[in-house]
Design a protein around this motif. Sequence first.
Motif, mmCIF file in Angstrom:
data_model
loop_
_atom_site.group_PDB
_atom_site.id
_atom_site.type_symbol
_atom_site.label_atom_id
_atom_site.label_comp_id
_atom_site.label_asym_id
_atom_site.label_seq_id
_atom_site.Cartn_x
_atom_site.Cartn_y
_atom_site.Cartn_z
ATOM 1 N N ASP A 1 0.884 -1.187 0.000
ATOM 2 C CA ASP A 1 0.000 0.000 0.000
ATOM 3 C C ASP A 1 0.905 1.216 0.000
ATOM 4 O OD1 ASP A 1 -1.859 2.129 0.718
ATOM 5 O OD2 ASP A 1 -3.219 0.506 1.358
ATOM 6 N N ASP A 2 0.563 2.213 -0.736
ATOM 7 C CA ASP A 2 1.418 3.399 -0.777
ATOM 8 C C ASP A 2 1.167 4.316 0.417
ATOM 9 O OD1 ASP A 2 -1.081 3.916 -1.810
ATOM 10 O OD2 ASP A 2 -0.386 5.491 -3.183
ATOM 11 N N GLU A 3 0.148 4.040 1.205
ATOM 12 C CA GLU A 3 -0.139 4.868 2.371
ATOM 13 C C GLU A 3 0.578 4.286 3.600
ATOM 14 O OE1 GLU A 3 -1.714 7.787 3.078
ATOM 15 O OE2 GLU A 3 -1.064 7.321 5.119
ATOM 16 N N LEU B 1 0.562 4.962 6.715
ATOM 17 C CA LEU B 1 -0.250 4.748 7.917
ATOM 18 C C LEU B 1 -1.013 3.434 7.853
ATOM 19 C CD1 LEU B 1 -1.735 8.174 9.053
ATOM 20 C CD2 LEU B 1 -0.726 6.387 10.503
ATOM 21 N N ILE B 2 -1.459 3.092 6.630
ATOM 22 C CA ILE B 2 -2.192 1.828 6.477
ATOM 23 C C ILE B 2 -1.225 0.645 6.621
ATOM 24 C CG2 ILE B 2 -3.420 0.391 4.794
ATOM 25 C CD1 ILE B 2 -5.043 2.772 4.069
ATOM 26 N N ASP C 1 -3.193 -3.056 -2.119
ATOM 27 C CA ASP C 1 -4.051 -1.896 -2.403
ATOM 28 C C ASP C 1 -4.240 -1.870 -3.913
ATOM 29 O OD1 ASP C 1 -5.475 0.453 -2.080
ATOM 30 O OD2 ASP C 1 -3.677 1.734 -2.191
ATOM 31 N N LEU D 1 -4.911 1.079 -5.939
ATOM 32 C CA LEU D 1 -4.206 2.220 -6.532
ATOM 33 C C LEU D 1 -2.842 2.411 -5.877
ATOM 34 C CD1 LEU D 1 -6.975 4.920 -7.135
ATOM 35 C CD2 LEU D 1 -5.816 3.477 -8.808
ATOM 36 N N ALA E 1 -10.642 1.942 -2.072
ATOM 37 C CA ALA E 1 -11.616 2.937 -1.605
ATOM 38 C C ALA E 1 -12.791 2.980 -2.572
ATOM 39 C CB ALA E 1 -10.970 4.303 -1.515
ATOM 40 N N TYR E 2 -12.542 2.537 -3.813
ATOM 41 C CA TYR E 2 -13.619 2.557 -4.796
ATOM 42 C C TYR E 2 -14.467 1.326 -4.643
ATOM 43 C CZ TYR E 2 -11.030 6.415 -6.652
ATOM 44 O OH TYR E 2 -10.400 7.601 -6.777
ATOM 45 N N LYS F 1 -12.347 -0.007 1.423
ATOM 46 C CA LYS F 1 -11.764 0.986 2.333
ATOM 47 C C LYS F 1 -12.755 2.117 2.513
ATOM 48 C CE LYS F 1 -7.283 1.212 0.657
ATOM 49 N NZ LYS F 1 -5.952 1.814 0.578
ATOM 50 N N PRO F 2 -12.856 2.829 3.570
ATOM 51 C CA PRO F 2 -12.130 2.552 4.816
ATOM 52 C C PRO F 2 -12.729 1.352 5.569
ATOM 53 C CG PRO F 2 -13.595 4.422 5.078
ATOM 54 C CD PRO F 2 -13.712 4.006 3.661
ATOM 55 N N HIS G 1 -10.473 10.806 -1.667
ATOM 56 C CA HIS G 1 -9.679 9.580 -1.743
ATOM 57 C C HIS G 1 -8.343 9.761 -1.031
ATOM 58 C CE1 HIS G 1 -7.161 6.451 -3.715
ATOM 59 N NE2 HIS G 1 -8.233 5.746 -3.379
ATOM 60 N N ASN H 1 -8.971 9.851 2.643
ATOM 61 C CA ASN H 1 -9.478 8.594 3.167
ATOM 62 C C ASN H 1 -8.366 7.642 3.599
ATOM 63 O OD1 ASN H 1 -11.920 7.584 3.846
ATOM 64 N ND2 ASN H 1 -12.654 7.494 1.725
ATOM 65 N N THR I 1 -8.072 6.198 7.193
ATOM 66 C CA THR I 1 -8.245 4.761 7.435
ATOM 67 C C THR I 1 -7.098 4.244 8.314
ATOM 68 O OG1 THR I 1 -9.266 4.572 5.274
ATOM 69 C CG2 THR I 1 -8.569 2.520 6.301
ATOM 70 N N GLY I 2 -5.890 4.710 7.970
ATOM 71 C CA GLY I 2 -4.720 4.309 8.753
ATOM 72 C C GLY I 2 -4.847 4.734 10.202
ATOM 73 N N GLN J 1 -14.265 10.605 8.130
ATOM 74 C CA GLN J 1 -14.575 9.711 7.013
ATOM 75 C C GLN J 1 -16.020 9.872 6.560
ATOM 76 O OE1 GLN J 1 -13.359 5.845 8.473
ATOM 77 N NE2 GLN J 1 -11.512 5.917 7.206
#
Lengths: 114, 612
Positions: free
Chosen positions: A8-10, A12-13, A50, A52, A80-81, A98-99, B403, B406, B410-411, B444
């Motif tokens: 995942d590029d995020e 935090l996730i 993920d 994206l 998320a989609y 997601k979320p 997005h 989000n 979410t994290g 959210q």
Amino acid sequence: MIKILIADDEPLIRRSLKRLFSDCEVIECEDGKSAIRDWKLYQPQIVILDVLMPERTGYQVVQEISEELKRDTVIVVMSAYSGSDVEKDSDLDLFVKKPFENILELKKMILGLL
Amino acid sequence: MVAILCSSQWADLSEVLSKTSYCSYFVSFENWSIADLEQLFSRPSFCGALTESLSPRELALIASELNKQLLQSQAREKKRLHSQELRQLEVFNQELEAIVAERTQIFEESKAEEDARLIQTRGIVKSIQDLAQVQDVEEILLFLKRELKAFHGVGEVLTLEWTQGGPQDLVKAQWISKDQVQSAMVKMKFNESSKTLRGDAQTIKSAELLPLTQIFHRPVGAGLLLTLDEEKRRFILVESFLAESEWPTVHQYLSDRVLPISLTFDRVMIEKEILASIERWEESFDSVQDALAIVSHTFEVARSNKAFERYKGSKCYEIFLNRSAPCENCPLQKKTKSLQVISDDRNIYELSSNPLIIDDLPQLNYYSIHLYSDRTESRDLSARALQSEKMAALGELSAHIAHELNNPLTGIRSLAQILLGDSQLPGSLREDLKQIESGAERAQKIIENLMRFTKGETGELIALTPKEVIESTLPFIKTALRDHRYHISPGFGEKRFLAELPLMQQVLFNLINNASQAMENAGELWIEGGEIAVENKVQCYIDVRDSGPGIPRALRQKVFEPLFTTKQEGAGTGLGLALSKKIVESFGGKIIILDSEIGAHFRVIFEVQGST
């Protein structure tokens, strides 16, 4: 110990998932390309992707991985989609929207797929 | 007077004679020389000579006799002269009488001629006067028929007009039958010799008029052809059955009048053409769908088309816009070509004003052509298009932002949930983590609603409660309500109605936004949801009330019209309420304005799903 690949590029996730699966060996990737590389390299039992991401989307990653590797792996895709607009891949074991409502529930679901 | 003179020589006598005036005298010339005698005899008044010596008495007698004779001869001569004079006078008198008689005759003759000419002139003047009243070809022909009745033996009177171009030998004939003008196209050769100058009249043989028999169904007599217009090949034909000796009178009669007739014909034709072109002009004027008027500098309407005539009045603003005063931005006074936007209660018009200077004194007689193009629809449409474009762009942008937000949310939320799962966590930290988790959740939800609102998940009718609509909309409008105090009572959310949530959010957003903008200073706002029973039916409602200036009763219908806005330029499109009304009505609901003691009170009503 169960090997889990999380792409995942995020950050935090990634971090939350890493903590969620703290009792497992977690391999973190921040893009699709490194996900393919590490999947081949570590051959994890569980792959959480993920959709994206830079370089490759989660679906592309799954496509590029050989059938043999896929067969032995639980594949989870998160987006998320809404899942309705994405053709669900037969290779997928779980699609997570997601979320997440409750991440602790998610862990139970994924481990249940093993 | 006769004298007898005696002298001895001529010299003496001649002296006496030179001093007297005797006309006759006798001389005793004894002893006279020959030369003296010759002198005496050469005298013209010498009558005779007395050769003998006579006594004075005898001389006196002779003298008296001679005198007597002399007087008599003189009297005779006088008489003769007198009678001669008398004769001369008589001749002279006769001559004079002859002259007088001659002069009298001449005078009398010229007077009769003058009278005849006067009568003729009067006749022509009368004809010209009659012709001046004539309105059309029919009346010209009737006039001629009436006038020519005097000549017994004059038949039909026709106008002939040979067609120009095309078939050369086709003539349009017009005549009077039963007091009505008839016309027909007849094949008749045009004789080039007929092409004489205007006012000319010529006789034409009956054989040449043979084609006219098909009009009258009888033989046609000879005729008189009068040239009205040689260029247009327009003639008048007078049929005649008169004896040849009577023709000159008719000929003369017509020759005298052919010029006025021809001019009248021209006038009638021009008038006809003008009338036709006026009619054509008016027709095209009326066929223009936009309103069109010629307006004077005093706003008086000189001419206008049907689209313009909407209300009663004489001024442009009265007739077209039902106003009592000129429009504020009327371009009329500018006296230059200009384009302005004016509006009435309902519509917006683009007014193009084109000055039209009729007289040489523009300051006195100034006119302008005003064309009012209805731009309501296009303004409405373009404003709507702009608005929906804006919304689409905003939607796309929001989707991206949502997005992007989000993911970290979410994290955050997930991490908080995991940490909360740790049973060894100290109590105070657990409470903080709970706050982080619920804050992230709230964020959210806001994003979720924003995405729905902007993206507009159209076409999906959901059973909604007023509570859901209110609660899902509130997060967006908290900033709009920042300056005001607001009270929310969303109801219990039991009864549902069918609508699309994003669109309902838009409606509520509009109402709340309007309310907060209507209140200049810090005001109060009430947003309520609930259910009411109306005539055995249960209805859901959402109320938005404010403490602003309210909406005057007269404007209550108008506020829902497109482009009606009381907001300042740029603050609103004037579409909000119009669109809201459309949205609500498309789901079978209504927006109404309720009477309220303070401020405005809008209510959105929906039939409850399944209620009958």
